[in-house]
Scaffold this motif. Sequence first.
Motif, PDB file in Angstrom:
ATOM      1  N   GLU A 268       1.857   4.309  -2.858  1.00 21.24           N
ATOM      2  CA  GLU A 268       1.298   5.767  -2.615  1.00 21.24           C
ATOM      3  C   GLU A 268       2.660   6.322  -2.966  1.00 21.24           C
ATOM      4  OE1 GLU A 268      -0.065   6.104   1.441  1.00 21.24           O
ATOM      5  OE2 GLU A 268      -2.217   5.620   0.720  1.00 21.24           O
TER       6      GLU A 268
ATOM      7  N   HIS B 138       0.880  -1.126   0.035  1.00 25.09           N
ATOM      8  CA  HIS B 138       0.007   0.006  -0.018  1.00 25.09           C
ATOM      9  C   HIS B 138       0.872   1.345  -0.064  1.00 25.09           C
ATOM     10  CE1 HIS B 138      -3.686   2.296   1.290  1.00 25.09           C
ATOM     11  NE2 HIS B 138      -2.832   2.878   1.600  1.00 25.09           N
TER      12      HIS B 138
ATOM     13  N   HIS C 234      -4.750   7.418  -1.391  1.00 23.64           N
ATOM     14  CA  HIS C 234      -4.959   6.276  -0.630  1.00 23.64           C
ATOM     15  C   HIS C 234      -6.070   5.437  -1.124  1.00 23.64           C
ATOM     16  CE1 HIS C 234      -5.791   4.243   3.213  1.00 23.64           C
ATOM     17  NE2 HIS C 234      -7.116   4.398   2.861  1.00 23.64           N
TER      18      HIS C 234
ATOM     19  N   HIS D 239       2.461  10.227   3.241  1.00 25.18           N
ATOM     20  CA  HIS D 239       1.708  10.692   4.408  1.00 25.18           C
ATOM     21  C   HIS D 239       2.619  10.684   5.649  1.00 25.18           C
ATOM     22  CE1 HIS D 239      -1.505   8.926   1.831  1.00 25.18           C
ATOM     23  NE2 HIS D 239      -1.892  10.345   2.087  1.00 25.18           N
TER      24      HIS D 239
HETATM   25 ZN   LIG Z   1      -3.174   4.935   2.217  1.00 20.24          ZN
END
Ligand SMILES: [Zn+2]
Length: 222
Positions: free
Chosen positions: A82, A78, A97, A127
């Motif tokens: 990103e 994941h 996301h 992030h």
């Molecule tokens: Zn995410």
Amino acid sequence: MKLTVAEENYIKAIYKLESQHTKATTNGLAAMLETSPAAVTDMANRLQKKKLISYEKYYGLKLTPSGKKHAMHIIRRHRLWECFLVEKLGFGWDEVHHLAEELEHIRDERLIERLAHFLQYPSFDPHGDPIPDAAGTLKTAPHIPLSHAPVQQPLKVSGVADQSAALLRFLQQKGIAPGTRLRVLHIYEYDGSVEIKLLKQSSFTLSQQVANNIYVQTYGKN
Ligand SMILES: [Zn+2]
């Protein structure tokens, strides 16, 4: 062992609850995954048979070491996606996301290792969340909320607690993103608002609510 997309989403949801020190109950998971408690119970039995969780009616669902390892790999995929979407395809960090929620289920190990290599093995996603390494180990860096950061010290933004698109857009307008260097000039006792200065910019003030949601790390002069 290959897991289905649904199984992976359960593993991730249980990991998320455990990392927040919250017991993963049938009802809690049903609400989180927008499904029925009966469906959660079915899945819990399936995951238990695969030795990914331990499940007892009154104690909830707990990841086994093997379940946790799967969780780390899903999170690795994941967060790498990103990075790729933001750095290489030019998406905004508030847009990636939900795309990564789908891409994370592509489980070709060679693809993920080439992706990591292509991105030069990043330690953090856009992030500011740490990316587990290929062995599934997560190195967590010490985070301080900006609202409690030391005054007049070089700081680097390491992440944001609240990943709502509205906050991310606000931060982007202010020029604040993971890696941004700044100093705290003053924390106002009256309302907890924080006056900061980014490199080569004039100072401005953030509300306490915003400052609470920005994590920073101190770094040396070099
Ligand atoms: Zn995410």
